[in-house]
Design a protein around this motif. Sequence first.
Motif, short mmCIF file in Angstrom:
data_model
loop_
_atom_site.label_atom_id
_atom_site.label_comp_id
_atom_site.label_asym_id
_atom_site.label_seq_id
_atom_site.Cartn_x
_atom_site.Cartn_y
_atom_site.Cartn_z
N LEU A 19 5.02 -28.60 12.91
CA LEU A 19 3.75 -28.32 12.75
C LEU A 19 3.74 -26.93 11.75
CD1 LEU A 19 2.30 -28.12 16.45
CD2 LEU A 19 1.51 -29.69 14.27
N PHE A 22 2.81 -28.28 8.43
CA PHE A 22 1.42 -28.45 8.36
C PHE A 22 0.87 -27.35 7.81
CE2 PHE A 22 -2.87 -28.11 9.69
CZ PHE A 22 -3.56 -29.29 9.28
N TYR A 26 -1.12 -26.63 4.33
CA TYR A 26 -2.57 -26.25 4.21
C TYR A 26 -2.71 -25.20 3.40
CZ TYR A 26 -7.23 -25.58 5.50
OH TYR A 26 -8.73 -25.02 5.38
N TYR A 141 9.09 -32.89 8.87
CA TYR A 141 8.43 -31.84 8.13
C TYR A 141 7.72 -32.09 7.05
CZ TYR A 141 8.79 -27.16 5.94
OH TYR A 141 8.25 -26.18 5.43
N ALA A 144 4.41 -33.59 7.48
CA ALA A 144 3.72 -32.58 7.85
C ALA A 144 3.09 -31.64 6.77
CB ALA A 144 4.21 -31.72 9.08
N ILE A 147 0.46 -33.86 5.26
CA ILE A 147 -0.64 -33.83 5.94
C ILE A 147 -1.47 -32.62 5.68
CG2 ILE A 147 -1.61 -34.05 8.18
CD1 ILE A 147 0.82 -36.11 8.77
N GLY A 148 -0.65 -31.53 5.68
CA GLY A 148 -1.52 -30.08 5.66
C GLY A 148 -2.24 -30.24 3.97
N GLY A 151 -5.31 -32.17 4.44
CA GLY A 151 -6.17 -31.60 5.38
C GLY A 151 -6.69 -30.55 4.58
N SER A 190 -7.37 -22.35 8.70
CA SER A 190 -5.95 -22.47 9.40
C SER A 190 -5.51 -21.66 10.64
CB SER A 190 -4.82 -22.10 8.03
OG SER A 190 -5.17 -20.62 7.85
N PRO A 193 -5.03 -24.36 13.65
CA PRO A 193 -3.74 -24.75 13.92
C PRO A 193 -2.59 -23.66 14.14
CG PRO A 193 -4.35 -25.11 11.86
CD PRO A 193 -5.55 -24.63 12.45
N VAL A 313 0.47 -38.53 1.75
CA VAL A 313 1.00 -38.72 3.00
C VAL A 313 1.31 -40.13 3.28
CG1 VAL A 313 0.05 -38.91 5.29
CG2 VAL A 313 -0.76 -36.98 3.84
#
Length: 469
Positions: A19, A22, A26, A141, A144, A147-148, A151, A190, A193, A313
């Motif tokens: 996480l 992520f 982001y 990792y 993530a 994905i960040g 996102g 942000s 999360p 991703v």
Amino acid sequence: MKTNVNFRYLMFLSIVAALGGFLFGYDAAVISGTISQVTEQFKLDEIQTGWFVGCALIGSIIGVLFAGRLSDRYGRKITMLIASVFFTVSGIGCAFVASFEQLVLTRVLGGIGIGIVSIVSPLYISEISIAQYRGRLVSLYQLAVTIGFLGAYLTNFQLLHFSQSAPVWGTGWLQTIFVTEVWRGMLGFSGIPSLLFLLILLLIPESPRWLVLRGRDRLAQNVFQKIYLSPQKAMEQLCETKLVVQSESRSDWKLLLRPNILKAVAIGASIAILGQFMGVNAVLYYGPSIFEEAGLSNGDALFSQVLIGIVNVVTTIIALFIIDKIGRKKLVYYGVSGMIVSLLLIGFYFRFAETFALPNSFLLFFFLFYVFCCAISISAVIFVLLSEMYPTRIRGIAMSIAGFALWVGTYLIGQLTPWMLQHLTPSGTFLCFAVMCVPYILIVWKLIPETTGKSLEEIERYWMGKSRH
């Protein structure tokens, strides 16, 4: 092997640590959708705009300088908790800053969090993993992170569209954050999360290898037993880790200066900084600006960036499943070769688009192909390699050195890309990125052993010169 390993527990620990990736992704990518708005609102010149983009990277450099020492002294878990606090303060702060100076300060705080998790999150995952699954678990990792990125791109795109639909909430802070100054919402999102990351970290144990290093054998054995399910296997792993740790010098810095270890640290730093000069962060930070330069509207440019995030991703998910089968080095060979081809063709587009009437879809296709090749190779492999290359006693310090090189390279690219695009032209810029791929692939080929399927203790013995691969 899965019957003897609590794979669900390993996945849970890895996902929690990931996480942090992520938040890294982001926080790093959200900036791409806010540059024009912040520049206009605060009337920034080129230097100030570059500082707005680069200030978080300065924070990241600060973060990596302290991350290794903090994680070696206080533990991987505590250090990730510290990073989550920086993320939370930064996210909430960006939504409510009153001046450009305050915005820069909050971005620096977020950057410190990025720098810390970029070292400690993959390090933690590597230390709780077993050899058969370490590649894919550490790659969680990087997944993530991507994905960040996605996102951030989706948030930027949706919030911009939302603000343009002109909802009216009066003159309150909701109107300011989500409509009139929507960049605040983009940066501030942000904080949600970040709070989740802070709370869920309380549910995971400390790294068992760090516990062994600190002489907390009983706690380490408990963690190993939850991972391996078998008390006998847990004891075997505990004994092997203790044996390797006890064979090391008691002085961290003396061990760091050993020729073989110094070589490993230099190699790690080299591939970390070279990876930044192969164009990936120029695409992630300045993608919308590059697409606008090619003739796309602001909305289309942000949508193209969303497509890049999706490819990033999906490709990282593919890499996650094949990295422990194909191997780290082969992925680099295939992926970097594809990066060179795509970079050359992107440069060709900017040089000859008008001559050959090349459509924008040509540029978008090879941007997406470049992202695919990058995500399947260097992006998936770099944190895996760095997290498994170094002895337990100095793993935090050594990863900080490599991370420092990575973030210095990222900062330089963030600052130099606008200059390169203007003075070298986009065509020359992407040609330079293609050239920088060559030394990277040579270093991996000649100087780095294949670590797929090897335990951390086996890899450590290799770099200490006590075994042969």
